[in-house]
Design a protein around this motif. Structure first.
Motif, PDB file in Angstrom:
ATOM      1  N   UNK A   1       0.575   5.432  -7.868  1.00  0.00           N
ATOM      2  CA  UNK A   1      -0.694   5.753  -8.531  1.00  0.00           C
ATOM      3  C   UNK A   1      -0.823   7.248  -8.773  1.00  0.00           C
ATOM      4  N   UNK A   2      -0.526   8.017  -7.705  1.00  0.00           N
ATOM      5  CA  UNK A   2      -0.671   9.474  -7.815  1.00  0.00           C
ATOM      6  C   UNK A   2       0.239  10.014  -8.906  1.00  0.00           C
ATOM      7  N   UNK A   3       1.477   9.550  -8.895  1.00  0.00           N
ATOM      8  CA  UNK A   3       2.439  10.042  -9.883  1.00  0.00           C
ATOM      9  C   UNK A   3       2.013   9.621 -11.282  1.00  0.00           C
TER      10      UNK A   3
ATOM     11  N   UNK B   1      10.145   4.986   3.833  1.00  0.00           N
ATOM     12  CA  UNK B   1      10.450   6.379   3.501  1.00  0.00           C
ATOM     13  C   UNK B   1      11.434   6.438   2.338  1.00  0.00           C
ATOM     14  N   UNK B   2      12.440   5.570   2.382  1.00  0.00           N
ATOM     15  CA  UNK B   2      13.435   5.565   1.308  1.00  0.00           C
ATOM     16  C   UNK B   2      12.809   5.113  -0.011  1.00  0.00           C
ATOM     17  N   UNK B   3      11.929   4.130   0.070  1.00  0.00           N
ATOM     18  CA  UNK B   3      11.231   3.684  -1.139  1.00  0.00           C
ATOM     19  C   UNK B   3      10.438   4.849  -1.734  1.00  0.00           C
ATOM     20  N   UNK B   4       9.767   5.536  -0.840  1.00  0.00           N
ATOM     21  CA  UNK B   4       8.964   6.682  -1.263  1.00  0.00           C
ATOM     22  C   UNK B   4       9.848   7.724  -1.938  1.00  0.00           C
TER      23      UNK B   4
ATOM     24  N   UNK C   1      -0.788  11.859   5.626  1.00  0.00           N
ATOM     25  CA  UNK C   1      -1.883  10.962   5.991  1.00  0.00           C
ATOM     26  C   UNK C   1      -1.487   9.485   6.040  1.00  0.00           C
ATOM     27  N   UNK C   2      -1.161   8.993   4.863  1.00  0.00           N
ATOM     28  CA  UNK C   2      -1.060   7.541   4.727  1.00  0.00           C
ATOM     29  C   UNK C   2       0.074   6.941   5.554  1.00  0.00           C
ATOM     30  N   UNK C   3       1.268   7.535   5.485  1.00  0.00           N
ATOM     31  CA  UNK C   3       2.404   6.871   6.131  1.00  0.00           C
ATOM     32  C   UNK C   3       2.300   6.781   7.639  1.00  0.00           C
ATOM     33  N   UNK C   4       1.930   7.869   8.332  1.00  0.00           N
ATOM     34  CA  UNK C   4       1.797   7.720   9.788  1.00  0.00           C
ATOM     35  C   UNK C   4       0.771   6.657  10.156  1.00  0.00           C
ATOM     36  N   UNK C   5      -0.347   6.627   9.423  1.00  0.00           N
ATOM     37  CA  UNK C   5      -1.376   5.643   9.756  1.00  0.00           C
ATOM     38  C   UNK C   5      -0.854   4.222   9.541  1.00  0.00           C
ATOM     39  N   UNK C   6      -0.220   4.006   8.388  1.00  0.00           N
ATOM     40  CA  UNK C   6       0.323   2.671   8.108  1.00  0.00           C
ATOM     41  C   UNK C   6       1.376   2.293   9.144  1.00  0.00           C
ATOM     42  N   UNK C   7       2.218   3.244   9.472  1.00  0.00           N
ATOM     43  CA  UNK C   7       3.293   2.972  10.419  1.00  0.00           C
ATOM     44  C   UNK C   7       2.730   2.624  11.800  1.00  0.00           C
ATOM     45  N   UNK C   8       1.750   3.396  12.220  1.00  0.00           N
ATOM     46  CA  UNK C   8       1.116   3.105  13.504  1.00  0.00           C
ATOM     47  C   UNK C   8       0.459   1.731  13.488  1.00  0.00           C
TER      48      UNK C   8
ATOM     49  N   UNK D   1       0.828  -1.192   0.000  1.00  0.00           N
ATOM     50  CA  UNK D   1       0.000   0.000   0.000  1.00  0.00           C
ATOM     51  C   UNK D   1       0.870   1.253   0.000  1.00  0.00           C
ATOM     52  N   UNK D   2       1.909   1.222   0.848  1.00  0.00           N
ATOM     53  CA  UNK D   2       2.801   2.384   0.956  1.00  0.00           C
ATOM     54  C   UNK D   2       3.509   2.661  -0.355  1.00  0.00           C
ATOM     55  N   UNK D   3       3.696   1.644  -1.159  1.00  0.00           N
ATOM     56  CA  UNK D   3       4.380   1.843  -2.439  1.00  0.00           C
ATOM     57  C   UNK D   3       3.386   2.187  -3.544  1.00  0.00           C
TER      58      UNK D   3
END
Ligand SMILES: Nc1ncnc2c1ncn2[C@@H]1O[C@H](COP(=O)(O)OP(=O)(O)O)[C@@H](O)[C@H]1O
Ligand SMILES: [Mg+2]
Lengths: 241, 311, 307
Positions: free
Chosen positions: A31-33, A113-116, A61-68, A24-26
């Protein structure tokens, strides 16, 4: 510690939740890009403007939620599967056990984060050309990494909540969402309040040109990080099973 | 620039040295911990184990020490067990001899002290004699069993007509069956079949099993059959008596095992273990089936050793 | 000899104002099986958790191998194997993978420790079945494999046969026996089933509403469980003769120290005494020893008994 980390790694084998969170994080930034590339609507923004726009979706939004979510899952699962008993009767201190988990989580967070970062650079290269990308690479990289790291450290209280809630799932998830909400709402906070609350100071201090008291923001982030860490370890150490 | 490079190199070296020092220290701590555990093992705690991480440099050493300790412990255990069972045996035997002896002396003392006279005295003497004979029988059984147990018994194989011999053994028991109102059904083939077998051992096996039917079975019917089957000799002794409970059944061939936990009941607990030993000595097999209150079936199987033809 | 592997002194656990374990002092001796018997909610699990340091102690003390657990965890945990409540494993991983994880964290005693532990309990090594699809019996066995992974001196097993079928129970029981008899392990086991403990334990502690009502050896309790008349005489032989001729019983044994046991409890004591005195057998003791374990437990638990 090596063995502990190796064991944590073994536990993640065939783990669907971690895999879906990672995908999802990837997929999200990709998708947006991709939409941006196909629409070709880039002249509206400068390259940094584009990066900030992307961040408002993914990194706010997405990363903090996924990380948590991942952190909650890593801790909560030991309680629901009753494996906590087996873990605690191993000749490893409780502090180390928890730190091991946090290291795994931090590794996941940083990797994502690095992938992002890589995805963003790729997208920027396609959209703006490599010359523009080279020109602002340093700026992009430092922005994304800083954002990611600050999110990481301000999420440590989630670990504490996850330890306290044991088999529950929702309290820590709710906390994650509240933290994220504060991060977003912080953009509209008054300057002083925004810097006082750690979760809102993260974007304020990262995104250039924001109204912020840097010393206060840094201090509050540090206090939040250490408080979360300390309370998580303390509660875990003194917890009755 | 030179300073920078030198600085870098020195910093890296420092890190490497620190890492090595830490590694050495860790190894030393592990060795010291291992050493205290080995001390405890040396002091007799054979349950102690060295536990190490697979990746530790001392892993293979610790694994080897563990292996040696486990081996030593297993041997030690075997010795201890032999010793323990020997002691148990001694206690149990002294127990089994004391009670009948007390009873026997009781009768003799009663006679000597003049509590009984005349006809009653005669009766007492007879009882005492019977008790003495029982005791003698018990001691004989015991010696027979001890001999079997220590592997000193020598098997003498003779050529006999097995059907004839089986009939002979069983028919000796017929008066006893009749005396105890037990119906019997004996089926042994009529033809001649010469085999090589230890006569006394076979007789002993069948006698013990039949005796058990009388003393423990409380049966009203007994069936004994013998047949040759598939190059084997098969014996079956079946009764319709009290049977053996499921919990006792696996143990009946163990030495000194008595089903009835109330003591003072008849039997030495040696009969069936003698049977088991003899069957083993004759390279046979024995199996038992029993249903409580329905009856018991002993099934014996011996290899058929056909004697060489003598011209 | 004071060779206790586990010794607790006045161990107490309070949750708020309720005391769930109250001044419990148990003594688990080396090489023996100690059965902790109590109904559900009696505090068995809580006691074991306190012994293992999983649960904080409200007051009192625990000594393991003569040392306190605090500050000695690294030294003491490797010597203990345990199952507390349900065996906990990662459901999406196989038994082998699960054990490998715990072997990694705890260290091992031999190269193929995981394989051997699985073999000992009769589970396949390296199969594809995840723990979540294990049957209850297999789960319990994996728990045992995990507990014996490092061949520990002390095993703490909390209701290890809970939820197993009768065959599984018999298997586990035989296995625990062999661990004690063949491998000399010290075992603390808990159960709410009387027969379970009676068949297995050498020593027994009875926990009721958090209180340790009794701590005794099984042998002593069994003596209480038999029904017989115990007499002590000056002449065993005369007494034997009286028993056979006057009271017509053969169901007796002659013990050491001139004492005898008569298992025929229908005999009238007055008559017996009279007969013994008349021949001059010199009676000094005559008493009925009759108790039944279950009745006994009923008595000490205040009438309610234990399942
Ligand atoms: N966290 C807790 N808070 C309050 N009471 C508890 C807690 N844990 C256990 N108890 C109580 O402690 C008692 C003993 O429980 P437990 O040790 O599990 O008993 P057992 O294992 O003998 O069935 C129970 O009555 C239970 O309700
Ligand atoms: Mg319990």
């Amino acid at each position: 510690m090596n063995n502990l980390l190796a064991a944590e790694r073994l536990k993640l084998r065939h783990n669907r939740l971690i895999i879906s969170c990672s995908s999802l994080a990837i997929i999200l930034p990709v998708m947006v890009i991709a939409t941006d590339i196909f629409q070709g609507a880039l002249p509206k923004y400068s390259i940094m403007g584009w990066v900030f726009r992307l961040a408002s979706l993914c990194q706010y939004f997405a990363y903090p939620v996924l990380s948590g979510f991942v952190l909650t899952f890593l801790i909560q699962r030991e309680y629901t599967d009753h494996t906590i008993i087996n873990m605690l009767t191993a000749p490893v201190t409780r502090t180390r056990l928890l730190i091991g988990k946090l290291i795994i989580w931090a590794t996941w967070h940083i990797t994502m984060t690095l992938c992002y970062l890589a995805i963003v650079c790729l997208g920027a290269g396609i959209l703006y050309g490599s010359a523009t990308l080279y020109g602002s690479f340093y700026e992009i990289a430092s922005f994304i990494i800083k954002f990611g790291l600050l999110h990481l450290v301000t999420l440590t209280p989630i670990a504490w909540v996850a330890v306290l809630q044991r088999k529950n799932f929702y309290p820590s998830l709710l906390c994650t969402i509240i933290f994220t909400g504060i991060g977003f709402a912080g953009l509209y906070f008054p300057k002083f309040l925004g810097s006082l609350v750690p979760w809102s100071s993260v974007p304020l201090i990262t995104v250039p040109g924001m109204q912020v008291v840097p010393v206060l923001a840094t201090t509050s982030i540090c206090i939040c990080a250490f408080f979360g860490l300390f309370m998580a370890v303390y509660s875990f150490k003194h917890q009755d099973q | 620039m030179v300073f920078f490079v030198c600085g870098m190199i020195i910093t890296i070296l420092c890190f490497v040295i620190a890492a090595l020092a830490f590694y050495l220290y860790r190894t030393k701590v592990q060795l010291m911990e291992a050493s205290t555990i080995v001390d405890e093992i040396a002091n007799g705690n054979m349950n102690r184990r060295l536990i190490v991480s697979k990746t530790s440099p001392v892993a293979s050493l610790c694994y080897k020490i563990n292996e040696i300790v486990i081996q030593t412990k297993n041997e030690l255990f075997k010795h201890q067990q032999a010793e323990r069972s020997y002691r148990q045996l001694a206690t149990s035997l002294s127990h089994d001899i004391r009670t009948p002896l007390a009873s026997l002396t009781g009768y003799l003392e009663a006679i000597q002290l003049g509590y009984v006279t005349g006809k009653e005295k005669e009766q007492y003497i007879e009882i005492a004699l019977n008790k003495a004979l029982d005791l003698k029988y018990y001691v004989d059984t015991l010696f027979e069993w001890l001999k079997l147990e220590s592997g000193e018994r020598i098997y003498h194989y003779e050529n006999i007509d097995i059907h004839e011999y089986a009939r002979e053994i069983v028919s000796e028991w017929i008066p006893q069956f009749e005396k105890n109102d037990i119906c019997y059904d004996i089926s042994v083939p009529e033809n001649e079949l010469f085999v090589s077998i230890d006569k006394t051992a076979l007789k002993r096996i069948l006698d013990n099993l039949l005796q058990n039917v009388l003393t423990h079975g409380h049966a009203t019917f007994i069936k004994v059959s013998e047949e040759e089957n598939d190059n084997k000799m098969a014996f079956e002794i079946q009764d319709n008596g009290v049977g053996i409970s499921e919990t006792d059944l696996p143990h009946i061939f163990e030495r000194l095992y008595k089903c009835n936990t109330a003591r003072g009941t008849k039997g030495s607990g040696l009969g069936l273990s003698i049977v088991a030993e003899l069957v083993k000595g004759l390279h046979g097999e024995i199996t038992v089936k029993s249903i409580k209150e329905k009856g018991t079936l002993f099934f014996l199987l011996f290899p058929l050793l056909v004697p060489e033809k003598q011209d | 000899m004071n060779d206790c592997v586990i010794e607790t002194q006045m161990l107490t656990k309070r949750y708020g104002s309720t005391t769930v374990v109250n001044n419990v002092s148990i003594h688990v001796k080396r090489g023996r099986i100690y059965g902790l018997l109590g109904r559900n909610g009696a505090g068995k699990t809580t006691t074991m958790k306190m012994i293992l340091g999983l649960s904080a102690i409200s007051s009192g003390e625990v000594r393991l191998f003569g040392e306190s657990l605090k500050k000695n965890e690294r030294k003491l945990y490797p010597r203990i194997g345990s199952i507390i409540e349900t065996p906990g494993f990662y459901p999406h991983l196989t038994g082998t993978e699960n054990l490998q994880i715990f072997a990694r964290i705890r260290g091992t005693i031999k190269q193929n420790a995981v394989q051997e532990a699985l073999k000992t309990v009769g589970l396949p090594y390296d199969d594809k079945k995840p723990f979540s699809s294990y049957s209850l019996g297999m789960k319990q066995r994996l728990g045992i494999a995990n507990a014996i992974l490092n061949d520990p001196e002390l095993l703490i097993l909390d209701e290890p046969t809970n939820g197993l079928d009768p065959i599984g129970i018999a298997e586990v029981r035989a296995f625990i026996r062999s661990l004690s008899e063949e491998y000399g392990k010290t075992i603390l086991i808990s159960s709410h089933i009387l027969t379970e403990i009676a068949l297995l334990a050498d020593d027994i502690g009875i926990l009721h509403h958090g209180n340790l009502l009794e701590e005794n050896t099984m042998a002593d309790l069994e003596k209480k469980n038999q029904k017989y008349i115990h007499i002590q005489v000056t002449s065993q032989s005369l007494a034997a003769q009286v028993l056979e001729r006057v009271l017509h019983t053969n169901n007796y044994t002659a013990e050491a120290d001139n004492s005898m046991r008569i298992y025929d409890t229908g005999i009238d004591l007055v008559e017996l005494n009279k007969a013994l005195v008349s021949v001059g057998a010199g009676v000094s003791t005559i008493q009925i020893c009759s108790d039944n374990l279950e009745d006994y437990f009923k008595k000490i638990t205040g009438g309610v008994g234990i399942e």
